[in-house]
Scaffold this motif. Structure first.
Motif, PDB file in Angstrom:
ATOM      1  N   LYS A   1      57.470 -26.498  88.376  1.00  0.00           N
ATOM      2  CA  LYS A   1      56.749 -25.430  89.049  1.00  0.00           C
ATOM      3  C   LYS A   1      55.253 -25.697  88.986  1.00  0.00           C
ATOM      4  O   LYS A   1      54.778 -26.494  88.177  1.00  0.00           O
ATOM      5  CB  LYS A   1      57.075 -24.090  88.407  1.00  0.00           C
ATOM      6  CG  LYS A   1      58.501 -23.664  88.620  1.00  0.00           C
ATOM      7  CD  LYS A   1      58.730 -22.287  88.065  1.00  0.00           C
ATOM      8  CE  LYS A   1      60.166 -21.878  88.326  1.00  0.00           C
ATOM      9  NZ  LYS A   1      60.439 -20.535  87.825  1.00  0.00           N
ATOM     10  N   ASP A   2      54.526 -25.021  89.843  1.00  0.00           N
ATOM     11  CA  ASP A   2      53.079 -25.193  89.865  1.00  0.00           C
ATOM     12  C   ASP A   2      52.483 -24.868  88.506  1.00  0.00           C
ATOM     13  O   ASP A   2      52.882 -23.906  87.846  1.00  0.00           O
ATOM     14  CB  ASP A   2      52.455 -24.300  90.932  1.00  0.00           C
ATOM     15  CG  ASP A   2      52.886 -24.719  92.327  1.00  0.00           C
ATOM     16  OD1 ASP A   2      53.239 -25.888  92.494  1.00  0.00           O
ATOM     17  OD2 ASP A   2      52.861 -23.872  93.233  1.00  0.00           O
ATOM     18  N   SER A   3      51.528 -25.677  88.098  1.00  0.00           N
ATOM     19  CA  SER A   3      50.934 -25.522  86.777  1.00  0.00           C
ATOM     20  C   SER A   3      49.562 -24.864  86.881  1.00  0.00           C
ATOM     21  O   SER A   3      48.820 -25.073  87.832  1.00  0.00           O
ATOM     22  CB  SER A   3      50.775 -26.883  86.106  1.00  0.00           C
ATOM     23  OG  SER A   3      52.005 -27.543  86.039  1.00  0.00           O
ATOM     24  N   TYR A   4      49.241 -24.099  85.878  1.00  0.00           N
ATOM     25  CA  TYR A   4      47.935 -23.460  85.781  1.00  0.00           C
ATOM     26  C   TYR A   4      47.342 -23.806  84.435  1.00  0.00           C
ATOM     27  O   TYR A   4      48.032 -23.907  83.427  1.00  0.00           O
ATOM     28  CB  TYR A   4      48.063 -21.946  85.936  1.00  0.00           C
ATOM     29  CG  TYR A   4      48.518 -21.545  87.318  1.00  0.00           C
ATOM     30  CD1 TYR A   4      47.590 -21.376  88.330  1.00  0.00           C
ATOM     31  CD2 TYR A   4      49.860 -21.368  87.610  1.00  0.00           C
ATOM     32  CE1 TYR A   4      47.997 -21.033  89.616  1.00  0.00           C
ATOM     33  CE2 TYR A   4      50.273 -21.018  88.885  1.00  0.00           C
ATOM     34  CZ  TYR A   4      49.334 -20.852  89.883  1.00  0.00           C
ATOM     35  OH  TYR A   4      49.738 -20.522  91.148  1.00  0.00           O
ATOM     36  N   GLY A   5      46.043 -24.009  84.411  1.00  0.00           N
ATOM     37  CA  GLY A   5      45.347 -24.337  83.179  1.00  0.00           C
ATOM     38  C   GLY A   5      45.187 -23.127  82.286  1.00  0.00           C
ATOM     39  O   GLY A   5      45.624 -22.014  82.589  1.00  0.00           O
ATOM     40  N   LYS A   6      44.517 -23.338  81.129  1.00  0.00           N
ATOM     41  CA  LYS A   6      44.330 -22.250  80.168  1.00  0.00           C
ATOM     42  C   LYS A   6      43.418 -21.157  80.720  1.00  0.00           C
ATOM     43  O   LYS A   6      43.554 -19.991  80.367  1.00  0.00           O
ATOM     44  CB  LYS A   6      43.747 -22.803  78.873  1.00  0.00           C
ATOM     45  CG  LYS A   6      44.708 -23.690  78.124  1.00  0.00           C
ATOM     46  CD  LYS A   6      44.109 -24.202  76.847  1.00  0.00           C
ATOM     47  CE  LYS A   6      45.101 -25.114  76.144  1.00  0.00           C
ATOM     48  NZ  LYS A   6      44.529 -25.675  74.915  1.00  0.00           N
ATOM     49  N   ASP A   7      42.512 -21.544  81.596  1.00  0.00           N
ATOM     50  CA  ASP A   7      41.609 -20.547  82.162  1.00  0.00           C
ATOM     51  C   ASP A   7      42.152 -19.920  83.439  1.00  0.00           C
ATOM     52  O   ASP A   7      41.476 -19.119  84.080  1.00  0.00           O
ATOM     53  CB  ASP A   7      40.246 -21.164  82.432  1.00  0.00           C
ATOM     54  CG  ASP A   7      40.322 -22.382  83.336  1.00  0.00           C
ATOM     55  OD1 ASP A   7      41.449 -22.852  83.608  1.00  0.00           O
ATOM     56  OD2 ASP A   7      39.260 -22.854  83.775  1.00  0.00           O
TER      57      ASP A   7
END
Length: 99
Positions: free
Chosen positions: A59-65
């Motif tokens: 799935k699409d990944s998102y960073g910590k921010d």
């Protein structure tokens, strides 16, 4: 409407229906592929240990921010090929080691 117009319209409808039945195209069957439970073919699996070499899309990944990182790919989690075996393994088994 007069009955002649209705009869001509019904006749045209019947002729179109019969022409469609006589000239319909037959569906081409899907080509058979030897797929494992993971959906990959025998060519993607290692012959010795059976692990899958294909990559699957995560799935699409998102960073910590919270920013969008992108689509990541990882190795297929399949551990062993469980699909149909090639007929060569039944008719002509390998007697010598591959080395």
């Amino acid at each position: 409407m007069d009955p002649i117009t209705l009869a001509v319209g019904g006749g045209l409808l019947l002729v179109g229906y019969v022409a469609g039945l006589l000239t319909r195209r037959k569906r081409q069957p899907k080509p058979l592929t030897a797929d494992c439970g993971c959906g990959h073919s025998l060519a993607m699996h290692d012959q010795e240990n059976g692990s899958c070499h294909a990559e699957v899309q995560r799935k699409d990944s998102y960073g910590k921010d919270g920013t969008y990182v992108g689509t990541t790919y990882a190795q297929c989690p399949c551990r062993q090929y469980v699909g149909p075996r090639p007929i060569e393994e039944f008719l002509a088994p390998k007697y010598l080691p591959p080395a």
